[in-house]
Design a protein around this motif. Structure first.
Motif, PDB file in Angstrom:
ATOM      1  N   UNK A 140      -3.967 -12.063  18.668  1.00 29.11           N
ATOM      2  CA  UNK A 140      -4.856 -12.977  17.945  1.00 29.11           C
ATOM      3  C   UNK A 140      -6.320 -12.598  18.169  1.00 29.11           C
ATOM      4  N   UNK A 141      -6.656 -12.266  19.402  1.00 26.68           N
ATOM      5  CA  UNK A 141      -8.047 -11.897  19.714  1.00 26.68           C
ATOM      6  C   UNK A 141      -8.478 -10.679  18.907  1.00 26.68           C
ATOM      7  N   UNK A 142      -7.640  -9.655  18.856  1.00 28.37           N
ATOM      8  CA  UNK A 142      -7.996  -8.446  18.102  1.00 28.37           C
ATOM      9  C   UNK A 142      -8.139  -8.747  16.618  1.00 28.37           C
ATOM     10  N   UNK A 143      -7.278  -9.602  16.094  1.00 31.86           N
ATOM     11  CA  UNK A 143      -7.376  -9.969  14.675  1.00 31.86           C
ATOM     12  C   UNK A 143      -8.678 -10.713  14.391  1.00 31.86           C
ATOM     13  N   UNK A 144      -9.065 -11.601  15.286  1.00 29.33           N
ATOM     14  CA  UNK A 144     -10.327 -12.331  15.096  1.00 29.33           C
ATOM     15  C   UNK A 144     -11.530 -11.391  15.200  1.00 29.33           C
ATOM     16  N   UNK A 145     -11.460 -10.416  16.097  1.00 24.88           N
ATOM     17  CA  UNK A 145     -12.546  -9.440  16.193  1.00 24.88           C
ATOM     18  C   UNK A 145     -12.725  -8.682  14.875  1.00 24.88           C
ATOM     19  N   UNK A 146     -11.641  -8.391  14.209  1.00 22.80           N
ATOM     20  CA  UNK A 146     -11.729  -7.672  12.935  1.00 22.80           C
ATOM     21  C   UNK A 146     -12.527  -8.461  11.901  1.00 22.80           C
ATOM     22  N   UNK A 147     -12.483  -9.805  12.001  1.00 25.39           N
ATOM     23  CA  UNK A 147     -13.191 -10.634  11.024  1.00 25.39           C
ATOM     24  C   UNK A 147     -14.657 -10.848  11.389  1.00 25.39           C
ATOM     25  N   UNK A 148     -14.991 -10.681  12.669  1.00 22.14           N
ATOM     26  CA  UNK A 148     -16.369 -10.970  13.080  1.00 22.14           C
ATOM     27  C   UNK A 148     -17.178  -9.726  13.402  1.00 22.14           C
ATOM     28  N   UNK A 149     -16.524  -8.563  13.546  1.00 26.20           N
ATOM     29  CA  UNK A 149     -17.266  -7.345  13.867  1.00 26.20           C
ATOM     30  C   UNK A 149     -17.672  -7.320  15.327  1.00 26.20           C
ATOM     31  N   UNK A 150     -18.464  -6.318  15.692  1.00 25.47           N
ATOM     32  CA  UNK A 150     -18.914  -6.184  17.074  1.00 25.47           C
ATOM     33  C   UNK A 150     -18.033  -5.226  17.848  1.00 25.47           C
ATOM     34  N   UNK A 151     -18.435  -3.955  17.899  1.00 26.28           N
ATOM     35  CA  UNK A 151     -17.626  -2.930  18.552  1.00 26.28           C
ATOM     36  C   UNK A 151     -17.375  -3.235  20.021  1.00 26.28           C
ATOM     37  N   UNK A 152     -18.409  -3.681  20.738  1.00 31.56           N
ATOM     38  CA  UNK A 152     -18.277  -3.806  22.180  1.00 31.56           C
ATOM     39  C   UNK A 152     -17.237  -4.850  22.569  1.00 31.56           C
ATOM     40  N   UNK A 153     -17.333  -6.059  22.010  1.00 32.64           N
ATOM     41  CA  UNK A 153     -16.380  -7.110  22.387  1.00 32.64           C
ATOM     42  C   UNK A 153     -14.964  -6.756  21.948  1.00 32.64           C
ATOM     43  N   UNK A 154     -14.823  -6.145  20.772  1.00 30.72           N
ATOM     44  CA  UNK A 154     -13.487  -5.728  20.335  1.00 30.72           C
ATOM     45  C   UNK A 154     -12.922  -4.672  21.287  1.00 30.72           C
ATOM     46  N   UNK A 155     -13.779  -3.732  21.709  1.00 33.18           N
ATOM     47  CA  UNK A 155     -13.321  -2.691  22.624  1.00 33.18           C
ATOM     48  C   UNK A 155     -12.906  -3.282  23.964  1.00 33.18           C
ATOM     49  N   UNK A 156     -13.632  -4.306  24.427  1.00 30.98           N
ATOM     50  CA  UNK A 156     -13.253  -4.930  25.699  1.00 30.98           C
ATOM     51  C   UNK A 156     -11.880  -5.583  25.595  1.00 30.98           C
TER      52      UNK A 156
END
Length: 655
Positions: A510-526
């Motif tokens: 779920x977290x990775x899917x939400x990152x895809x909608x909000x952008x932001x390389x650093x937080x998605x990478x973490x």
């Protein structure tokens, strides 16, 4: 003799604004021509030290000595020539100033004319300050002198000359004056302290100004007092100030009500009102109004709007010669870019902001820029760079009561610890910051640091502390204060679900899917890196490698080299070598797990810290480390560190 006259004219021209590095060359040359001096005299003056810039402006080293060495009659003659050369509407203030300096005795009528001209459009702020200070000296009434000195101090403040502003205020202090002038003096003192002094003192002075000043300036004082409360981290006082119904214009009151609502239980209505305020301020031309709208956008969770408003505030401040507003605009831009995950831009704006804040004597702004640079450095620099910027921020913050800057600096230090696997140290730093109460961090920042704290606390074994923080973070994330918060919340829930693999996997997904909608390389990478690490511990290396490679590329793309190194080490622990690189030299003899332990120990980690980072027991670390020592032929951790450091700097052989 002719060269000396040109030098005296140049030195006298500086008296219109003594702190300017150069003077108007055209004005000096016109005055020289009126005195019958030719080009040869100017050439001789240049040989004697006069410097002419490519823009035609003149610089004279040692100008004060030249001016004071001349006889008073010669100085007055030079000012008369400059006054005649400055004739015309465009140079009205300079003309009157030089005429006043040319007069053999004080003339109150000249002072009145000079004060009136200084308030008209045209002169620079520094020239206005000089003109008003001279007009004060020519005034007969103490109240008039005080009013002009306070006005001169305000212009010196706006010119980015705080020491000159304080000197003028000190001269006005002993003079009898009406409440309105006392209020104006309190406002200028408060604004000076807000940028370079204890912010508690600034707030007291600004609240006094709000009671004494007429309505327009009272509004400015109320808003600045609210800003001081914000810097102090005093949420209750901030709400009290911005909620003051008598404070300022209808626009200011609506802004105050929206901010107060957004920070308490009426957050939904407050956010909606803030967004309306931000939209209405989009066409403003005043830097201060744009900065206020940018701050509102950050509270409302609209980071992109905050960055746009910061850019507009910066352009407006530069166009309007509003020196003190430039570093503030750069601070808003740097913080907005940091929140958006654009760390390179955040660094560029913060570094420029450091220079501008130093130039204008604004140490409080300087502290915030250092704190932002510490946070950026926690991604891509050595721990020493993070510590240097954090220490600079905390030194000013401790003396001036800047709770927000201190919170950001501690967050940066904790993030640097976390990137290097020192989870217990990171949790110890962040624990007080994320908890509510008087010992907590800044009310507008502490929730932003919760995801870091949860990661550190879980790794350090403090599950109870992590759960308490996540419970509050859940409420905060639902309010929409930060675009990344829902993805971060799912990541935190995944970390806490260690005993329920299905739930942990679902929350990471779920977290990775939400990152895809909000952008932001650093937080998605973490999130991808933590998911991959969890999968490796769950003995699912194939899936772990996919996520870790994805995280490694994202960290490299956003310049987070420290975190990329951590991810590369995690990849090696799965049996994969990032980029198919072979460890150099004798390190190639080690297994992936041994190599990872060697790198951790070389960074200074203890066996217990290595065990925490690798999710193994300290006994396992001790066993592997003894084998590493034997295999590499080293006898101490210092020798191992030297070997690893030497291998890192050895050129890769060409094939």
């Amino acid at each position: 003799m002719s060269a000396r006259c040109v030098l005296l004219l140049t030195a006298a021209a500086y008296e219109s604004d003594p702190e300017e590095p150069r003077v108007d060359g055209g004005l000096v040359l016109r005055a020289a021509a009126a005195a019958g001096l030719d080009a040869d005299a100017v050439d001789a003056a240049e040989r004697a030290g006069l410097r002419r810039g490519p823009d035609g402006r003149l610089r004279l080293p040692g100008r004060r000595a030249v001016y004071e060495a001349a006889r008073p009659a010669h100085r007055r003659a030079a000012h008369r020539l400059l006054a005649e050369a400055a004739a015309g509407e465009r140079h009205r203030t300079a003309e009157l100033l030089h005429r006043a300096l040319a007069a053999p005795c004080p003339d109150s009528a000249r002072g009145d004319a000079l004060a009136a001209a200084a308030r008209l459009p045209g002169p620079s702020r520094g020239e206005r300050a000089t003109a008003l200070a001279l007009a004060a000296a020519l005034a007969a009434e103490p109240g008039v002198r005080a009013e002009r000195l306070v006005a001169a101090a305000d212009q010196a403040r706006l010119a980015g000359r705080p020491h000159r502003a304080r000197e003028l205020l000190d001269r006005a202090g002993p003079l009898a004056c009406p409440d309105e002038v006392r209020g104006a003096a309190a406002l200028v003192r408060g604004l000076l302290a807000l940028r370079d002094g204890p912010v508690a003192d600034a707030r007291a002075s600004l609240l006094l100004a709000a009671r004494l000043c007429p309505r327009g300036r009272a509004c400015e004082a109320w808003l600045a007092a609210a800003e001081a409360s914000w810097a102090l981290g005093d949420a209750e006082a901030y709400r009290d100030v911005v909620g003051e119904e008598r404070a300022g214009t209808a626009t200011a009151r609506s802004y105050g009500r929206a901010m107060a609502a957004a920070l308490d239980d009426r957050y939904a209505a407050g956010r909606a009102a803030l967004r309306r305020f931000v939209a209405a301020a989009a066409d403003a031309g005043d830097p201060d109004a744009l900065l206020r709208a940018g701050a509102a956008a950050l509270v409302a969770g609209d980071v992109e709007a905050a960055c746009r408003l910061g850019s507009r505030a910066l352009a407006a401040a530069r166009a309007l010669d509003a020196g003190p507003e430039v570093p503030r605009a750069l601070e808003l831009l740097a913080y907005g870019e940091l929140r958006a995950g654009r760390h390179g831009r955040a660094r560029a704006h913060a570094e420029e902001g450091l220079r501008a804040a130093r130039l204008t004597g604004q140490r409080n702004v300087l502290a915030h820029q250092h704190a932002i640079l510490a946070l950026v450095a926690s991604l891509d620099s050595d721990a020493g760079t993070v510590a240097r910027h954090a220490a600079a921020a905390q030194d000013i913050a401790a003396r001036h009561g800047l709770v927000q800057a201190a919170t950001l600096a501690q967050w940066a230090l904790a993030r640097a610890d976390l990137a290097r696997g020192r989870a217990a140290g990171a949790a110890a730093r962040l624990g007080p910051l994320v908890r509510p109460g008087p010992r907590g961090g800044h009310f507008a920042v502490r929730m932003l640091a919760v995801p870091c704290f949860v990661e550190a606390a879980v790794a350090a074994g403090d599950l109870e502390g992590a759960r308490a923080a996540v419970a509050e973070f859940t409420v905060w994330a639902e309010r929409g204060y930060d675009p990344q918060s829902q993805a971060q919340l799912a990541r935190c829930q995944a970390l806490l679900a260690s005993g329920d693999p299905a739930r942990a996997e679902a929350r990471f997904t779920e977290a990775l899917a939400r990152h895809e909608r909000t952008g932001g390389d650093f937080e998605r990478a973490r999130t991808a890196e933590l998911h991959g690490e969890w999968l490796r511990r769950a003995r699912r290396p194939a899936r772990a490698r996919i996520l870790l490679r994805d995280a490694l590329v994202a960290f490299e793309r956003c310049g987070a080299t420290v975190w990329a190194a951590r991810t590369a080490a995690e990849l090696r622990a799965t049996g994969d070598a990032p980029g198919h690189e072979e460890p150099p030299g004798r390190l190639a003899e080690l297994t992936p797990q041994q190599l990872r332990i060697a790198h951790c120990v070389a960074e200074g980690a203890t066996n217990r810290e290595v065990a925490s980072r690798l999710s193994v027991s300290p006994r396992t670390v001790d066993h592997h480390l003894r084998n590493v020592f034997a295999q590499l032929g080293v006898r101490s951790r210092v020798e191992l560190a030297r070997l690893v450091a030497g291998a890192a700097h050895r050129p890769t052989p060409r094939t």
